[in-house]
Structures are given as C-alpha cells and as structure tokens.
Scaffold this active site. Structure first.
Site, PDB file in Angstrom:
ATOM      1  N   SER A 129      11.612  52.417  27.277  1.00 27.66           N
ATOM      2  CA  SER A 129      11.241  51.093  27.754  1.00 27.66           C
ATOM      3  C   SER A 129      11.803  50.889  29.169  1.00 27.66           C
ATOM      4  O   SER A 129      11.217  50.182  29.983  1.00 27.66           O
ATOM      5  CB  SER A 129      11.755  50.011  26.808  1.00 27.66           C
ATOM      6  OG  SER A 129      13.141  50.129  26.638  1.00 27.66           O
ATOM      7  N   SER A 130      12.925  51.544  29.475  1.00 27.96           N
ATOM      8  CA  SER A 130      13.511  51.383  30.808  1.00 27.96           C
ATOM      9  C   SER A 130      12.610  51.978  31.886  1.00 27.96           C
ATOM     10  O   SER A 130      12.333  51.336  32.905  1.00 27.96           O
ATOM     11  CB  SER A 130      14.911  51.988  30.861  1.00 27.96           C
ATOM     12  OG  SER A 130      14.896  53.263  30.301  1.00 27.96           O
ATOM     13  N   ASP A 174      10.937  60.762  32.163  1.00 28.41           N
ATOM     14  CA  ASP A 174      10.426  59.493  31.635  1.00 28.41           C
ATOM     15  C   ASP A 174       9.556  58.778  32.659  1.00 28.41           C
ATOM     16  O   ASP A 174       8.467  58.283  32.345  1.00 28.41           O
ATOM     17  CB  ASP A 174      11.584  58.574  31.233  1.00 28.41           C
ATOM     18  CG  ASP A 174      12.505  59.219  30.224  1.00 28.41           C
ATOM     19  OD1 ASP A 174      12.136  60.283  29.692  1.00 28.41           O
ATOM     20  OD2 ASP A 174      13.585  58.674  29.975  1.00 28.41           O
TER      21      ASP A 174
HETATM   22  C1  GLA Z   1      16.432  60.587  28.628  1.00 23.55           C
HETATM   23  C2  GLA Z   1      16.334  60.790  30.134  1.00 23.55           C
HETATM   24  C3  GLA Z   1      15.359  61.912  30.482  1.00 23.55           C
HETATM   25  C4  GLA Z   1      15.651  63.186  29.686  1.00 23.55           C
HETATM   26  C5  GLA Z   1      15.850  62.858  28.197  1.00 23.55           C
HETATM   27  C6  GLA Z   1      16.308  64.061  27.419  1.00 23.55           C
HETATM   28  O1  GLA Z   1      15.230  60.107  28.117  1.00 23.55           O
HETATM   29  O2  GLA Z   1      15.928  59.610  30.773  1.00 23.55           O
HETATM   30  O3  GLA Z   1      15.378  62.169  31.862  1.00 23.55           O
HETATM   31  O4  GLA Z   1      16.755  63.872  30.210  1.00 23.55           O
HETATM   32  O5  GLA Z   1      16.765  61.814  27.988  1.00 23.55           O
HETATM   33  O6  GLA Z   1      15.342  65.035  27.422  1.00 23.55           O
END
Ligand code: GLA
Length: 389
Positions: A129-130, A174
């Site tokens: 969500s972030s 993400d």
């Molecule tokens: C979080 C981080 C990503 C990634 C995952 C693990 O979601 O925001 O960048 O490192 O953890 O895969």
C-alpha cells in the site's frame, strides 16, 4: 468532466467542502510470485500489480503554496506549505511528503493542490500500500502540473521518498510493479539494469490466493535494513578476493564457495539464499511459459524454505500457513510474500479447491493463533493510471 464529491462524503473536513476533483488516479498494490529480497541485491523479481488499489482525487486550489490532503482510510487530514516540506511524525504522511520533496529536488514547479485518498488495499498486509500511495501521488502531481516525468522516473523517485522520508531502504520492486505492470502479465524485472520483460500470466484453472496472517511483527522494518546491510557487508568481504563483484548478482556459486571461509555464517547464508533465489526466478519463468505449474509450485515452496532458514525473515504464522497448504492437494505452491515477519502468504491453487482450502486453513489458523486470516483472490492488473478526467 469534473468529479464533485458525493452525498456520502459529507463527513469531509471543512477544507474539502468545495472540493471538485479534476481527475482520479488509480494506483495498485502488488504481489510477487517469486524473487524475494533480491531486488536490492541487483537480482531478479517476478511481481505484478493487482486489482486492489489506492484512489487519489486531485485538484489545484487557488493558493500558491498551501496543500490539503484527506485520507478516507484513516479519516484524517493534514495541510502543509510547499516551501516547508519536512519529515513528519505520521508515517502515512511521510509517503506523500517524501514524494513531493523528491519532485522538488528535480526542480519541478508545484503550486497549491488538494487531494482525497481512498483505498481498498489492506495496509500492513505486505501488498505494498505504501508504494501504491507514493506512485499514485507522483503520477497525480505529474498529471496536475504537467511535469513530464516518465513512469520509470516516477517509480525511482517514489523509492527514494521511502528511503529518505520513511527510512526503509527498500528495493525498486514495489514501485516498479505498481507503476509499470501490464494487465494479465507478470513482470520479470532485472534489477541490475532496470529492464523488464512481460511474461503472460498463464494460470488457467488456477487462482492466486493471498492469505493475510494479520500480523506484522515490530522488527519488520529494522530487520529489513539489517538484511540489506548484511548483504552489502558480504559483498565487501567477497571483493577482497574478487574485486569485480559489485553486488551479489556478480557472485557465482563457485565464487561463494571460494570465499566461504572469509564470510561469517550469517553472511554466507544470506548470500547463498540470494544466489539460489535468483536462479529460482529464472526457472519459474521457464516453468510458467511451458505450463509446468507443478514445477513452479515446487520453486515457491523452495523459496519459502530459503526465506525461513537462510534469510530468516519468516515467522511462525507464515510458516504455519505454508506448511498447512502442503497437506492440501489443490495447492501447487505457497510461500511468504514481501519483506516478511508477517503479511501474506501467496498460494497457487486450483480454482475448485479455493473454497475448501480457505475454510480449512482459516479454521486451523484460528485454532493455532486465535486470529481469523483474510483470504484475498488477486488478478494481475496494469499499473498506475488515470481513471477519470
Ligand atoms: C519489500 C520491499 C521490496 C522488496 C521486498 C522483499 O516489499 O519494499 O523492495 O525488497 O520487501 O522482496
């Protein structure tokens, strides 16, 4: 066409009573099929955006510097002056302020604006969500002020917002998935060169099911940064013998064995996991392309074992749900997803098995932990977009 707020928005704070949206941005969360904790090690990941979103309505206001934000999710609003952007006590506000700060660093001109945020994306479930909030904010401001930023630039500045304003030294996965995914496709992202190949998500007869443990252990953020540091320290140790290794991506299994004595046990385990996980991502793509979902499922289970034993980012709730799924024929693969220490498991499951599995897994989980898990079926969707103007 402008969007006037509706009857049910009567509870809007006073600063929004005359708000008329110029447009709405839809910004999705993400899943990751495989390739966890590999992004900040310059490795491979296989995420996609999903059909769960944050919605952001935008409008310029008449002021030069004053901005108002209202979150329907938190039922909270805040205001700020564009000339005085700084970190805040409230974490959700920092995602927004961080994006504005990064845009300002690019010497882009913003003026006063208002924004209303709504969401059907669970917070704290590990489905980003972030990133959805950061990317939605960047996309909306780009549109509102005609900033001329491309999607990759917006993904990268959103990541920097998280580093600089929130303090999580996250990778790019993400934000990239939220911004650049394509409907019905997975995104094979090479984080070393930031280039993606789109892989058709051929899962006919299957569903992608998330089971939200509804726990987030408090060490999640600190341990995340610690893992990143451990990997960087492993690279520094490896460089003494192999100076060409700029990241774990440049380290082969042979090199890792060659330097084993130079590494601490922890550094070796972390590096071994990352090397193996990168291989699994590439194998997973082959399996999906050839329709060998049984092999793909096995890779998911192997990924979970690595995350649990070598990378040590799982927790008993996630392990429970993954172990439970193994006893169930219709589930081909399952693993923890995202940063770890809580959040969701991702399960590849036969369509006809979903109902029974959810019901049995929920009952067993409730008995073990006294918590009702949340079942979420997701579909691969396209990235952040404008939905009304
Ligand atoms: C979080 C981080 C990503 C990634 C995952 C693990 O979601 O925001 O960048 O490192 O953890 O895969």
């Amino acid at each position: 066409m402008s969007t006037k707020h509706s009857e049910q928005d009567k509870y809007l704070p006073p600063s929004f009573q005359d708000f008329t949206a110029e447009f709405t941005v839809q910004s999705p969360g993400r899943i990751n099929l495989i390739g966890e904790h590999t992004d900040y090690n310059n490795g491979y990941v296989l995420p996609t955006a999903i059909n769960k979103n944050i919605l952001l309505q935008f409008a310029k206001n008449s002021s030069e510097h004053h901005c108002n934000i209202y979150s329907k999710t938190y039922e909270k609003n805040f205001s700020f002056d564009l000339r005085e952007i700084s970190r805040n006590e409230q974490q959700w506000e920092n995602y927004i302020l961080g994006v504005i700060s990064e845009i300002q660093k690019q010497e882009k001109e913003l003026t006063g604006f208002d924004c209303i945020i709504d969401s059907d994306l669970p917070v704290g479930a590990g489905i980003s969500s972030s990133a959805a909030l950061e990317c939605g904010m960047a996309f909306g401001l780009n549109e509102l002020f005609d900033l001329g930023l491309d999607r990759q630039t917006m993904a990268e500045l959103s990541q920097r917002a998280e580093h600089n304003y929130v303090g999580t030294k996250c990778g790019i996965m993400d934000q990239y998935a939220s911004m650049l995914s394509k409907k019905d496709h997975l995104l094979l992202l090479d984080c070393q060169i930031l280039k993606a190949a789109y892989v058709p998500a051929h899962f006919q007869g299957f569903k992608i099911l998330l089971l939200n443990t509804r726990v987030t252990h408090s060490l999640a953020d600190s341990e995340y940064n610690t893992r990143r540091k451990e990997c960087e320290e492993a690279v520094l140790a490896i460089q003494k013998k192999h100076p060409q290794a700029a990241s774990l991506r440049d380290v082969s299994f042979d090199i890792l064995e060659d330097v084993k004595e130079e590494l601490s046990d922890v550094q070796y385990k972390r590096a071994l996991y990352v090397l193996q996980e990168n291989e699994r991502v590439l194998q997973a793509v082959k399996s999906i392309k050839t329709g060998d979902l049984s092999n793909f499922g096995d890779l998911m289970y192997d990924s979970h074992v690595g995350l649990r034993d070598d990378y040590e980012v799982s927790c008993k709730e996630l392990d429970f749900l993954v172990d439970f799924s193994k006893e169930f024929d219709g589930v081909y693969g399952a693993r923890m997803m995202g940063g770890g220490f809580g959040g969701c498991t991702i399960n590849l499951i036969k369509e006809e098995a979903v109902e029974e599995f959810v019901s049995k897994a929920s009952a067993a989980y409730f008995e073990a932990f006294g918590i009702q898990p949340e079942a979420i079926i997701v579909e691969p969707e396209e990235g952040t977009k404008l939905i009304r103007s």
